[in-house]
Scaffold this motif. Structure first.
Motif, PDB file in Angstrom:
ATOM      1  N   GLY A  53       0.827  -1.209   0.000  1.00 35.36           N
ATOM      2  CA  GLY A  53       0.000   0.000   0.000  1.00 35.36           C
ATOM      3  C   GLY A  53       0.855   1.251   0.000  1.00 35.36           C
ATOM      4  N   PRO A  75      -2.849   5.684  -2.551  1.00 37.86           N
ATOM      5  CA  PRO A  75      -3.820   6.594  -1.938  1.00 37.86           C
ATOM      6  C   PRO A  75      -4.543   7.467  -2.966  1.00 37.86           C
ATOM      7  CG  PRO A  75      -1.565   7.277  -1.438  1.00 37.86           C
ATOM      8  CD  PRO A  75      -1.463   5.979  -2.164  1.00 37.86           C
ATOM      9  N   THR A 142     -11.677   2.894   1.833  1.00 36.96           N
ATOM     10  CA  THR A 142     -10.745   2.841   2.961  1.00 36.96           C
ATOM     11  C   THR A 142     -10.572   4.261   3.489  1.00 36.96           C
ATOM     12  OG1 THR A 142      -8.587   3.297   1.963  1.00 36.96           O
ATOM     13  CG2 THR A 142      -9.418   1.063   1.704  1.00 36.96           C
ATOM     14  N   VAL A 145     -12.919   3.543   7.770  1.00 38.23           N
ATOM     15  CA  VAL A 145     -13.765   2.355   7.918  1.00 38.23           C
ATOM     16  C   VAL A 145     -13.397   1.692   9.248  1.00 38.23           C
ATOM     17  CG1 VAL A 145     -14.415   0.123   6.924  1.00 38.23           C
ATOM     18  CG2 VAL A 145     -13.863   2.045   5.417  1.00 38.23           C
ATOM     19  N   SER A 165      -7.396  -0.021   9.017  1.00 35.53           N
ATOM     20  CA  SER A 165      -6.305  -0.335   9.934  1.00 35.53           C
ATOM     21  C   SER A 165      -6.776  -0.633  11.348  1.00 35.53           C
ATOM     22  CB  SER A 165      -5.330   0.849   9.976  1.00 35.53           C
ATOM     23  OG  SER A 165      -5.993   1.985  10.518  1.00 35.53           O
TER      24      SER A 165
HETATM   25  O1  ELE Z   1      -2.053   4.711   1.463  1.00 41.70           O
HETATM   26  C1  ELE Z   1      -2.675   3.777   0.994  1.00 41.70           C
HETATM   27  O2  ELE Z   1      -2.395   3.238  -0.086  1.00 41.70           O
HETATM   28  C2  ELE Z   1      -3.806   3.279   1.740  1.00 41.70           C
HETATM   29  O3  ELE Z   1      -4.177   2.151   1.542  1.00 41.70           O
HETATM   30  C3  ELE Z   1      -4.505   4.130   2.713  1.00 41.70           C
HETATM   31  C4  ELE Z   1      -5.203   3.316   3.803  1.00 41.70           C
HETATM   32  O4  ELE Z   1      -6.119   2.453   3.232  1.00 41.70           O
HETATM   33  C5  ELE Z   1      -5.876   4.192   4.771  1.00 41.70           C
HETATM   34  O5  ELE Z   1      -4.952   5.130   5.263  1.00 41.70           O
HETATM   35  C6  ELE Z   1      -6.477   3.434   5.904  1.00 41.70           C
HETATM   36  O6  ELE Z   1      -7.151   4.321   6.722  1.00 41.70           O
HETATM   37  P1  ELE Z   1      -7.625   3.988   8.196  1.00 41.70           P
HETATM   38  O7  ELE Z   1      -8.239   2.618   8.198  1.00 41.70           O
HETATM   39  O8  ELE Z   1      -8.602   5.068   8.528  1.00 41.70           O
HETATM   40  O9  ELE Z   1      -6.369   4.019   9.013  1.00 41.70           O
END
Ligand code: ELE
Length: 211
Positions: A53, A75, A142, A145, A165
């Protein structure tokens, strides 16, 4: 979505996820140890589908694939990154936050995108609004969530999967609290199960047919 510092943490997370019904991990390129963690999971836990990721440059595409990543997540959407992934033949799910981002994805032949940051850009309402003009697109929300809204996101017909996460919170990983990681993982899998079953058993329901 996993942030780990080294190979040992990567193996700990992958093991906890796999033993609790979720054998898939996106290890983000946000730490110096990400590459080693992907390599360790790809080698020692072949039962776990490991991806990378936060892939934001074409060089990171190459690095991730060399480490053994079997899918990539970004992202945002970058033509250079998506085209490099396509050249090396690894699936990529780019982040999209607007209709324009989705149009860029479609121009690149990508129909599965990540809605990111899903909570900030409008959550379920944004998903439903963006699904209307793009019925061919499948979304992986994402960013924001959690166990509290997982079912709501998975109930949207255009949602293929969700990521997050909350199951592998940084403090739990740092403390090696695999029991709590496992508990949150099991809880998430159980919450997702009815949505998955519905997708399989009602493919011709009116809502599905109108997608
Ligand atoms: O940077 C990337 O390629 C990602 O995949 C981003 C992540 O999916 C999110 O940052 C998860 O967000 P939270 O679950 O709110 O922590």
């Amino acid at each position: 979505m996993v942030v780990v510092d080294d190979a040992a943490q990567g193996i700990g997370v992958a093991t906890a996820l796999a033993e609790n019904g979720l054998p898939v991990a996106e290890v983000t390129f946000r730490t110096a140890g990400a590459r080693a963690a992907i390599e360790a999971i790809a080698t020692d836990r072949p039962d776990v589908l490991v991806g990378a990721g936060t892939v934001v440059t074409p060089a990171q595409v190459d690095e991730a694939v060399a480490a053994g990543a079997r899918f990539l997540v970004s992202p945002g959407i970058s033509r250079a990154v998506v085209e490099r992934a396509q050249e090396v033949g690894v699936p990529i799910v780019p982040g999209c936050a607007t209709a324009s981002d989705i149009m860029t994805a479609l121009e690149l032949g990508v129909t599965t995108v990540k809605l990111f940051p899903a909570g900030v850009v409008g959550g379920v309402a944004a998903l439903r609004a963006l699904s209307a003009p793009f019925p061919q697109v499948r979304f992986v929300p994402t960013g924001g969530v959690s166990a509290a809204n997982l079912a709501e996101f998975l109930a949207v017909p255009s949602v293929l999967a969700v990521g997050g996460s909350w199951m592998v919170e940084k403090t739990l990983v740092a403390a090696g609290d695999w029991a709590e990681v496992g508990r949150r993982t099991r809880e998430a899998v159980e919450m997702a199960a009815p949505a998955a079953a519905q997708t399989v058993t009602t493919p011709s329901a009116p809502e599905e047919a109108s997608r």
